[in-house]
Design a protein around this motif. Sequence first.
Motif, PDB file in Angstrom:
ATOM      1  N   ALA A  10       0.834  -1.199   0.000  1.00  0.00           N
ATOM      2  CA  ALA A  10       0.000   0.000   0.000  1.00  0.00           C
ATOM      3  C   ALA A  10       0.866   1.244   0.000  1.00  0.00           C
ATOM      4  O   ALA A  10       1.900   1.307   0.678  1.00  0.00           O
ATOM      5  N   LEU A  11       0.428   2.225  -0.753  1.00  0.00           N
ATOM      6  CA  LEU A  11       1.017   3.555  -0.775  1.00  0.00           C
ATOM      7  C   LEU A  11       0.075   4.496  -0.019  1.00  0.00           C
ATOM      8  O   LEU A  11      -1.139   4.464  -0.242  1.00  0.00           O
ATOM      9  N   LEU A  34       4.452  -1.323   3.212  1.00  0.00           N
ATOM     10  CA  LEU A  34       4.006   0.051   3.035  1.00  0.00           C
ATOM     11  C   LEU A  34       5.034   0.939   2.356  1.00  0.00           C
ATOM     12  O   LEU A  34       6.238   0.847   2.628  1.00  0.00           O
ATOM     13  N   GLY A  35       4.524   1.824   1.502  1.00  0.00           N
ATOM     14  CA  GLY A  35       5.286   2.928   0.952  1.00  0.00           C
ATOM     15  C   GLY A  35       4.634   4.219   1.422  1.00  0.00           C
ATOM     16  O   GLY A  35       3.455   4.458   1.149  1.00  0.00           O
ATOM     17  N   VAL A  55       8.923   1.691   3.486  1.00  0.00           N
ATOM     18  CA  VAL A  55       9.821   2.540   2.705  1.00  0.00           C
ATOM     19  C   VAL A  55       9.188   3.921   2.593  1.00  0.00           C
ATOM     20  O   VAL A  55       7.962   4.065   2.624  1.00  0.00           O
ATOM     21  N   THR A  56      10.024   4.932   2.496  1.00  0.00           N
ATOM     22  CA  THR A  56       9.526   6.304   2.518  1.00  0.00           C
ATOM     23  C   THR A  56      10.091   7.115   1.363  1.00  0.00           C
ATOM     24  O   THR A  56      11.183   6.832   0.853  1.00  0.00           O
ATOM     25  N   ILE A  74       8.919   3.985  -4.912  1.00  0.00           N
ATOM     26  CA  ILE A  74       8.284   3.099  -3.929  1.00  0.00           C
ATOM     27  C   ILE A  74       7.884   1.775  -4.572  1.00  0.00           C
ATOM     28  O   ILE A  74       8.116   0.698  -4.002  1.00  0.00           O
ATOM     29  N   VAL A  75       7.313   1.828  -5.754  1.00  0.00           N
ATOM     30  CA  VAL A  75       6.911   0.583  -6.428  1.00  0.00           C
ATOM     31  C   VAL A  75       8.132  -0.259  -6.755  1.00  0.00           C
ATOM     32  O   VAL A  75       8.115  -1.496  -6.610  1.00  0.00           O
TER      33      VAL A  75
END
Length: 287
Positions: A10-11, A34-35, A55-56, A74-75
Amino acid sequence: MAWELNGRTALITGAASGIGAALARALAARGMRLGLVDVDGDALARVAATLPGAVTEVADVRDRAALDTAVEDIVERLGRLDVAVANAGIATGGPARMVGPDAFEDTIDVNLLGVWRTARSAIPYVLEQRGYLLLVASAAAVVPAPGLAAYSASKAGVEGFGRALRAELLPHGVAVGVGYYLFLDTPMVREGERMAGFNRMKKGLPNPISRTWPLEPAIDATSRGIERRARRIAYPPFVHGLMALRGLLDNGVSDRITSRLVPGMEAAFTEEAQRVGPDAAARPPRR
């Protein structure tokens, strides 16, 4: 049919505080990877530090190129994208004829165009997974209030965009939901209550609309909605009833009731604007 969230990705934009941070924690507890995106890098890092594997990316949703790059990165790091939550938003308050134009236009830029930019960046990846988009609007899209013209307009725009996008993506197997929330116990609402015009308006609304609602049940409802790939997610639950009755609420009687709040709200805003200027008076004060 409910999704199994464990192992999915999920973003979330606006992930450094409030709804975004709380939802990140809830989805991580369900096993999602998560992003997280936010303009506040320090706050974002603090949230991510509590979520192993998150990840950020630091990006402003007003900057399309930066947001495109953030989502792409992110992807690449997560390997796929199943869910995108367009949550980043700001609040401004004050009479539309009196607030500074920059404050009004920034609200539209972040709350509406930021959602559009997030969706546009995420759709190609979500499409590959026949995934889910959640666009965070507000109960203000259903029941706009005096003193919240910019916010209400932006959130009504998110709702309209989400409903149109839902139909467009349905043939492609992607579900689109719109989130509707009343005043939740978040930093944005607490900071808004420090704004003279906003505070005066909020206190004058009838219960239970004027109440500040706990965040946790709203996040639970949102997590369950993502699992169901829901068309609408609302908290508190009676917001669903407001949506069903919105045609009846859009009448002269409701206008006359809420217009009683205007003189006091205008006076409070004018006093604040004389002290700090119309743009600053419309925004939450800096800590």
